[in-house]
Design a protein around this motif. Structure first.
Motif, PDB file in Angstrom:
ATOM      1  N   GLN A 180     -11.494  -1.327   3.018  1.00 50.78           N
ATOM      2  CA  GLN A 180     -10.778  -1.255   4.292  1.00 50.78           C
ATOM      3  C   GLN A 180     -11.683  -1.591   5.472  1.00 50.78           C
ATOM      4  O   GLN A 180     -11.286  -2.322   6.363  1.00 50.78           O
ATOM      5  N   HIS A 208       2.551   1.377   3.402  1.00 47.29           N
ATOM      6  CA  HIS A 208       1.687   1.266   2.240  1.00 47.29           C
ATOM      7  C   HIS A 208       2.226   2.198   1.157  1.00 47.29           C
ATOM      8  O   HIS A 208       2.703   3.293   1.475  1.00 47.29           O
ATOM      9  N   LEU A 249       0.707  -1.352   6.771  1.00 46.83           N
ATOM     10  CA  LEU A 249      -0.106  -2.566   6.748  1.00 46.83           C
ATOM     11  C   LEU A 249       0.454  -3.526   7.785  1.00 46.83           C
ATOM     12  O   LEU A 249       1.674  -3.696   7.894  1.00 46.83           O
ATOM     13  N   PRO A 260      -4.772  -2.015   7.152  1.00 41.85           N
ATOM     14  CA  PRO A 260      -4.121  -0.716   7.273  1.00 41.85           C
ATOM     15  C   PRO A 260      -4.185  -0.203   8.716  1.00 41.85           C
ATOM     16  O   PRO A 260      -5.159  -0.438   9.430  1.00 41.85           O
TER      17      PRO A 260
END
Length: 130
Positions: free
Chosen positions: A78, A104, A118, A124
């Motif tokens: 991420q 998500h 997302l 994210p």
């Protein structure tokens, strides 16, 4: 000598495959405006109305061979994410989804105080409820 810098502007930059498309998403999501750079077609600023967001802005930078993060597990971590604190996730989530966000499948909040989404490029971000 001062011990910290005094930034005139704070910009959080998101790498992506299409700077214009991702900037348009965040402009719709936040009610801000997307402003294409006169210097580069690969950079688009997303700025709040004057006086909002305390000098923070977003920018979208188009990069070759972009690969979306694979959160929560995967070979591409991420690295960073955005949190937007809202008064009601229930009322705000449909707005995020209509702008182009997707929920998500992994939702780690046990008490429902945040929901993970997302953006269209796969970054994210969370809607967090106070």
């Amino acid at each position: 000598m001062t011990t910290s810098i005094r930034a005139k502007k704070h910009v959080f930059v998101l790498d992506c495959p299409d700077a214009g498309a991702l900037a348009a998403f965040y402009a719709r999501l936040l009610g801000w405006s997307a402003q294409a750079s006169s210097d580069s077609a690969d950079w688009v600023d997303v700025v709040p109305p004057e006086g909002e967001a305390g000098g923070l802005a977003l920018a979208c930078q188009q990069v070759d061979d972009y690969r979306a993060p694979e959160w929560p597990d995967g070979p591409i971590p991420q690295q960073a994410h955005l949190d937007f604190t809202v008064s009601s996730i229930e009322r705000t989530a449909p707005i995020a989804e209509s702008a182009g966000a997707t929920r998500h499948p992994h939702q780690p909040s046990e008490d429902g105080t945040f929901t993970v989404f997302l953006d269209p490029a796969g970054h994210p971000f969370c809607l967090c409820e106070e």
